[in-house]
Design a protein around this motif. Sequence first.
Motif, PDB file in Angstrom:
ATOM      1  N   ARG A   1      30.202   6.430  34.355  1.00  0.00           N
ATOM      2  CA  ARG A   1      29.287   6.300  33.438  1.00  0.00           C
ATOM      3  C   ARG A   1      28.428   5.107  33.522  1.00  0.00           C
ATOM      4  O   ARG A   1      29.144   4.259  33.749  1.00  0.00           O
ATOM      5  CB  ARG A   1      29.801   6.753  31.804  1.00  0.00           C
ATOM      6  CG  ARG A   1      30.377   8.207  31.914  1.00  0.00           C
ATOM      7  CD  ARG A   1      29.986   8.716  30.402  1.00  0.00           C
ATOM      8  NE  ARG A   1      30.356  10.005  30.343  1.00  0.00           N
ATOM      9  CZ  ARG A   1      29.349  11.019  30.434  1.00  0.00           C
ATOM     10  NH1 ARG A   1      27.989  10.629  30.703  1.00  0.00           N
ATOM     11  NH2 ARG A   1      29.647  12.262  30.309  1.00  0.00           N
TER      12      ARG A   1
ATOM     13  N   ASN B   1      25.187   2.373  31.793  1.00  0.00           N
ATOM     14  CA  ASN B   1      23.906   2.183  30.553  1.00  0.00           C
ATOM     15  C   ASN B   1      22.847   1.809  31.196  1.00  0.00           C
ATOM     16  O   ASN B   1      22.200   1.013  30.677  1.00  0.00           O
ATOM     17  CB  ASN B   1      24.822   1.146  29.609  1.00  0.00           C
ATOM     18  CG  ASN B   1      25.968   1.600  29.069  1.00  0.00           C
ATOM     19  OD1 ASN B   1      26.104   2.734  28.472  1.00  0.00           O
ATOM     20  ND2 ASN B   1      27.171   0.768  29.116  1.00  0.00           N
TER      21      ASN B   1
ATOM     22  N   SER C   1      20.616   9.838  34.184  1.00  0.00           N
ATOM     23  CA  SER C   1      20.355   8.519  33.331  1.00  0.00           C
ATOM     24  C   SER C   1      21.696   7.902  32.446  1.00  0.00           C
ATOM     25  O   SER C   1      21.644   7.012  32.065  1.00  0.00           O
ATOM     26  CB  SER C   1      19.165   8.752  32.141  1.00  0.00           C
ATOM     27  OG  SER C   1      19.595   9.937  31.343  1.00  0.00           O
ATOM     28  N   ASP C   2      22.568   8.792  32.508  1.00  0.00           N
ATOM     29  CA  ASP C   2      24.011   8.109  32.034  1.00  0.00           C
ATOM     30  C   ASP C   2      25.127   8.288  33.071  1.00  0.00           C
ATOM     31  O   ASP C   2      26.316   7.703  32.599  1.00  0.00           O
ATOM     32  CB  ASP C   2      24.180   8.702  30.634  1.00  0.00           C
ATOM     33  CG  ASP C   2      24.689  10.431  30.695  1.00  0.00           C
ATOM     34  OD1 ASP C   2      24.516  10.823  31.935  1.00  0.00           O
ATOM     35  OD2 ASP C   2      25.203  10.727  29.902  1.00  0.00           O
ATOM     36  N   LYS C   3      25.237   8.784  34.167  1.00  0.00           N
ATOM     37  CA  LYS C   3      26.323   8.912  35.059  1.00  0.00           C
ATOM     38  C   LYS C   3      25.943   8.967  36.424  1.00  0.00           C
ATOM     39  O   LYS C   3      24.765   9.520  36.829  1.00  0.00           O
ATOM     40  CB  LYS C   3      27.250   9.859  34.460  1.00  0.00           C
ATOM     41  CG  LYS C   3      26.840  11.297  34.723  1.00  0.00           C
ATOM     42  CD  LYS C   3      27.807  12.310  34.201  1.00  0.00           C
ATOM     43  CE  LYS C   3      27.240  13.475  34.101  1.00  0.00           C
ATOM     44  NZ  LYS C   3      25.946  13.813  33.510  1.00  0.00           N
TER      45      LYS C   3
END
Length: 95
Positions: free
Chosen positions: A9, A11, A62-64
């Motif tokens: 993941r 950010n 967008s997250d991982k």
Amino acid sequence: MSDLRIEKRHNFDLATARTKAKAWLEEAKQEFDFEATYHEGLDSDTVNITKSGVDGRAFLDSDKVVFEADLNFLVKPFKGMISSGIQEGLDKYFA
């Protein structure tokens, strides 16, 4: 089911993650000598990775970032080493 699956993941927004993924991919191609095809999508990207004995895929959103690979029987003994190398790259670029 893949022989190897690693998920990390992050950010970052997709544009930043995409830049990091491409940088990691270029570094890994030099180090591990494989072919890769990068496909940008609207909200996610895919990479197809080929090397003798390895059929890999990576997915970025967008997250991982997710890496999966099928390993032939000659490469399976190196699964731990391959996994460690991928995890090290993900940690370097997506920490």
